[in-house]
Each structure stands twice: as C-alpha cells, then as structure tokens.
Design a protein around this motif. Structure first.
Motif, PDB file in Angstrom:
ATOM      1  N   VAL A 160     -22.435 -71.785  53.913  1.00 53.35           N
ATOM      2  CA  VAL A 160     -21.242 -70.963  53.811  1.00 53.35           C
ATOM      3  C   VAL A 160     -20.553 -70.936  55.172  1.00 53.35           C
ATOM      4  N   LYS A 161     -19.263 -71.190  55.157  1.00 57.01           N
ATOM      5  CA  LYS A 161     -18.491 -71.112  56.401  1.00 57.01           C
ATOM      6  C   LYS A 161     -17.655 -69.845  56.371  1.00 57.01           C
ATOM      7  N   VAL A 162     -17.725 -69.089  57.472  1.00 57.19           N
ATOM      8  CA  VAL A 162     -17.005 -67.821  57.541  1.00 57.19           C
ATOM      9  C   VAL A 162     -15.924 -67.940  58.609  1.00 57.19           C
ATOM     10  N   LYS A 163     -14.726 -67.535  58.274  1.00 58.58           N
ATOM     11  CA  LYS A 163     -13.643 -67.532  59.260  1.00 58.58           C
ATOM     12  C   LYS A 163     -13.798 -66.285  60.128  1.00 58.58           C
ATOM     13  N   ILE A 164     -13.895 -66.491  61.448  1.00 62.45           N
ATOM     14  CA  ILE A 164     -14.079 -65.345  62.343  1.00 62.45           C
ATOM     15  C   ILE A 164     -12.906 -65.210  63.310  1.00 62.45           C
ATOM     16  N   ALA A 187     -19.516 -70.529  61.636  1.00 62.31           N
ATOM     17  CA  ALA A 187     -18.431 -69.601  61.952  1.00 62.31           C
ATOM     18  C   ALA A 187     -17.258 -70.428  62.458  1.00 62.31           C
ATOM     19  N   ASP A 188     -16.104 -70.282  61.802  1.00 67.64           N
ATOM     20  CA  ASP A 188     -14.917 -71.054  62.196  1.00 67.64           C
ATOM     21  C   ASP A 188     -13.884 -70.120  62.807  1.00 67.64           C
ATOM     22  N   ALA A 189     -13.559 -70.360  64.088  1.00 65.21           N
ATOM     23  CA  ALA A 189     -12.682 -69.434  64.820  1.00 65.21           C
ATOM     24  C   ALA A 189     -11.218 -69.868  64.825  1.00 65.21           C
ATOM     25  N   ASN A 190     -10.915 -71.103  64.432  1.00 65.18           N
ATOM     26  CA  ASN A 190      -9.531 -71.596  64.508  1.00 65.18           C
ATOM     27  C   ASN A 190      -8.864 -71.174  65.826  1.00 65.18           C
ATOM     28  N   SER A 191      -9.576 -71.428  66.946  1.00 69.34           N
ATOM     29  CA  SER A 191      -9.016 -71.238  68.301  1.00 69.34           C
ATOM     30  C   SER A 191      -8.814 -69.782  68.732  1.00 69.34           C
ATOM     31  N   ILE A 211     -20.505 -73.213  65.717  1.00 70.27           N
ATOM     32  CA  ILE A 211     -19.247 -72.459  65.833  1.00 70.27           C
ATOM     33  C   ILE A 211     -18.134 -73.494  65.895  1.00 70.27           C
ATOM     34  N   GLU A 212     -17.177 -73.365  64.987  1.00 70.94           N
ATOM     35  CA  GLU A 212     -16.127 -74.370  64.880  1.00 70.94           C
ATOM     36  C   GLU A 212     -14.895 -73.922  65.657  1.00 70.94           C
ATOM     37  N   GLN A 213     -14.380 -74.841  66.445  1.00 70.47           N
ATOM     38  CA  GLN A 213     -13.120 -74.705  67.179  1.00 70.47           C
ATOM     39  C   GLN A 213     -12.901 -73.309  67.764  1.00 70.47           C
ATOM     40  N   LEU A 236     -15.943 -79.387  66.878  1.00 69.16           N
ATOM     41  CA  LEU A 236     -14.484 -79.441  67.048  1.00 69.16           C
ATOM     42  C   LEU A 236     -13.808 -79.847  65.741  1.00 69.16           C
ATOM     43  N   ASP A 237     -12.706 -79.178  65.474  1.00 69.96           N
ATOM     44  CA  ASP A 237     -11.901 -79.455  64.279  1.00 69.96           C
ATOM     45  C   ASP A 237     -10.488 -79.839  64.747  1.00 69.96           C
ATOM     46  N   GLU A 238      -9.648 -78.825  64.996  1.00 63.75           N
ATOM     47  CA  GLU A 238      -8.242 -79.083  65.340  1.00 63.75           C
ATOM     48  C   GLU A 238      -8.085 -80.026  66.541  1.00 63.75           C
ATOM     49  N   SER A 239      -9.023 -79.982  67.497  1.00 69.04           N
ATOM     50  CA  SER A 239      -8.907 -80.821  68.705  1.00 69.04           C
ATOM     51  C   SER A 239      -8.968 -82.314  68.397  1.00 69.04           C
ATOM     52  N   ILE A 260     -14.762 -83.974  60.409  1.00 70.20           N
ATOM     53  CA  ILE A 260     -13.762 -85.021  60.182  1.00 70.20           C
ATOM     54  C   ILE A 260     -12.922 -84.665  58.969  1.00 70.20           C
ATOM     55  N   LYS A 261     -11.620 -84.598  59.203  1.00 73.66           N
ATOM     56  CA  LYS A 261     -10.687 -84.409  58.084  1.00 73.66           C
ATOM     57  C   LYS A 261      -9.795 -85.633  58.052  1.00 73.66           C
ATOM     58  N   ILE A 262      -9.748 -86.281  56.911  1.00 76.75           N
ATOM     59  CA  ILE A 262      -8.984 -87.521  56.797  1.00 76.75           C
ATOM     60  C   ILE A 262      -7.520 -87.254  57.161  1.00 76.75           C
TER      61      ILE A 262
HETATM   62 MG   LIG Z   1     -11.814 -75.403  60.926  1.00 74.74          MG
END
Ligand SMILES: [Mg+2]
Length: 367
Positions: A160-164, A187-191, A211-213, A236-239, A260-262
C-alpha cells in the motif's frame, strides 16, 4: 510500420473517489487516447497521461495536445519507421514534453507488437508469470486510510502506498503499521519536504519499504544528502523524467530505487533503457501509475512483466478507479497479482461506445 493515420481523442471521466496528494486533488480525470492506424487497419494504442494542471510535472493535457497536434504527429506521419526505437527521429525536433512523446511511443510499440503478432510483454523480454500489483491511497483521514487499506488487503494486495505531507505522516503511517505489521508500506511525498527534511527522520524507524520523492523534482544533490541521513531507501519519481536524469541520480547516489512511469520518462523505449541502467547499478525498479485509463494501464502491465520488477507497482484493477473504462478487457488483480493479457500488443482494444460517451474532442491527422 506503414502508419497512414493518427486519431487523437481528448476524454474526461470522473474518478470513483477523489484522489488527494500533497499538491492537489484529482476528481475529474482528463486524458488523451491516441490511435495509430497502419495501411492494413491494424491499430496501435497510446495514452497521454499528463494531468489537467501542472502540479505533478510541467506538462498538462493542454500542452500535450499542442505538442501532439502541431509537432509530434505531423512529424511522425512524414517518417517511415521500421521499429519504435527509430522514433528518436520524430522526437528530435521537440525538447522536453516526455508525456506527449510517450503517447506516441506507446502507440508505436503496441502497433509494432500487433504487426509482429506478439504480446508486447513478450516482445520486450517479459518473463514473469504475473505482474505484482499495489494500491496508492490519497491523503485523507486516518479512519478512511485504515478502511481503504483493509479493503486493499482483503482484495489480496500486499503493498500500500500512502500519500504523505508535513503534518500528515507519522500519525497515519504509525496507525497503518500497527494495524498491518507485515504490510509493505510506501510513503509518497510528491516533493512536500523541501526544507523540512528533519521531519522525515521521525518516520525513518517505521520500517517503510521506501519514501518516494521527498524533495523537489530538480534537486538531486539534496536527495543524495538526505539519503545519507535515512535508513529508509529513497525512491525517485518526478525527478526521473529521462534516461539522462537517471544517469545523474545514480551518479550522485540520490536514491536506491527508481519508480518508472512510461509517460513521465518519454515512452517505453526510454523506460527500457532506464531499466537496463538500473539493473547494471543495482538500483531497484518498479512501475509507477498516473491514475490512468486502460491503455496506459495495459502498457504498465507489459512493462511490469520484465525480470527485476520484483516490487509491486502502482498497478491496480481498472475498477478501482472507473465505473467503466475506455479499454477492454479490464486489468484485474487477483491475490495481489495481474495475469498479463495474452492478445497481441497490449492485449486490450477500445470500448468504442464508452470512448464516445467520454470524448470531448477527436482529431484525425492523415499522412
Ligand atoms: Mg509518486
């Protein structure tokens, strides 16, 4: 590849539940569906996955539309490509705009796989039996989070991924960890933690998978400094918006994992290069999601069939997001896994009736 026509649809559909991140809430999802037709009538499908507003990266549906209509599709129809990897000739005249390019790239790979009479996952070297699924839960009350996690666990999801965000981190994550001691939690922080890095030390002991981004998109140096202070791996995601960004992040030790997002990296050709690079440098990879429709979702399943995709991706059942999707059949999760479609290409076709219901505009671009 004998492409004679491109058809682009701009669509809009309401999500079953609004999805909240540290940067914005998505309720109504706009998207782009791209069909590339060859002279025998075979159709390759791609999807433009930018959001309506530029909160995730700079691109939006509107910028993608301009890039596709004015530059990328006219350039594509002038070329006679033999393989999707040759599309660099088409993209060469356009800087940036990876999600617009990825819509073309996805459609090219799907078309090529269909012309080759093979499932796309097989064509790109997928050897897994099934793709590993995971859910992402937007930021909300702790009770709602626990309720949604309960539902996901009961459906067989193991991740489970939680947006934090600051002030929505330690409490929800601790509650979730207490309720599910064995669950993989991301945990995904979106910066959201630029300048607030110390606040992440508080969640470093929760045994998070990663911990993502945590920090800004362009800030690879501070991510490297933060990774030194954290035991939890940084993903890393957005980077990572290109192969070059992945090269730089790895050279600086900015992360231990790359999602990785296509769409975000500019297409499947670029994604495959990044996967190879990460494997050479022992960086883990998994497939991220964009609250997408069934075409990008099917491309994600194909990518996640590659060896090394051992971390569950943001791959969920289509029905988690949509009452009725524009592609069929639906992606289905069983016991936390997804059986790949066996048909040629990405293995799904357009549900034309549903597509018509949700289409705002369609455009034909001919050779
Ligand atoms: Mg993300």
């Amino acid at each position: 590849m004998n492409i004679v026509k491109a058809v682009l649809h701009e669509i809009s559909m309401t999500l079953k539940k609004p999805f909240k991140t540290s940067l914005g809430t998505v309720t109504e999802r706009r998207g782009l569906v791209l069909e590339l037709h060859d002279k025998k009538g075979v159709i390759g499908l791609g999807e433009g996955v930018a959001f309506s507003e530029p909160w995730y990266t700079e691109e939006t549906i509107d910028t993608s539309l301009i890039m596709l209509q004015k530059y990328l599709l006219p350039a594509l129809l002038k070329e006679d490509l033999r393989h999707p990897e040759e599309a660099a000739r088409v993209y060469g005249a356009v800087r940036g705009n990876p999600m617009a390019k990825a819509a073309v790239d996805m459609a090219l790979w799907d078309l090529y796989a269909r012309q080759s009479h093979k499932p796309l996952y097989e064509l790109i070297g997928g050897t897994r039996k099934r793709a590993l699924a995971g859910v992402a839960i937007g930021s909300q009350s702790i009770d709602d989070l626990l309720e949604q996690a309960k539902e996901a666990v009961s459906e067989g999801y193991t991740r489970v991924k939680v947006k934090i965000m600051p002030r929505y981190d330690i409490k929800p994550l601790t509650a979730l960890r207490k309720a599910y001691p064995e669950l993989s939690i991301l945990a995904d922080a979106n910066s959201a933690y630029e300048g607030k890095e110390d606040e992440l030390l508080a969640i470093d002991g929760l045994g998070l998978q990663m911990i993502e981004q945590p920090l800004s998109q362009k800030d690879l140096a501070r991510h490297a400094a933060l990774q030194k202070r954290l035991n939890t791996p940084i993903c890393l995601d957005e980077s990572i918006d290109s192969y070059d960004a992945a090269v730089n992040a790895i050279a600086l030790n900015s992360c231990k994992v790359i999602n990785i997002k296509i769409g975000r990296v500019g297409g499947l050709t670029e994604a495959l290069k990044i996967v190879r690079l990460c494997q050479e440098h022992h960086i883990q990879v998994w497939c991220g999601g964009m609250l997408e429709f069934g075409i990008s979702r099917a491309h994600n399943v194909a990518l996640s069939m590659l060896p090394g995709f051992d971390i569950p991706g943001d791959l969920s059942s289509s029905s988690r997001y949509w009452e009725e999707d524009i592609a069929m059949p639906d992606v289905m999760v069983r016991s936390g896994e997804i059986e790949p479609f066996k048909g040629h290409g990405i293995g799904v076709s357009l549900n034309r009736k549903r597509l018509e219901e949700v289409t705002l505009h369609s455009f034909d671009i001919k050779k």
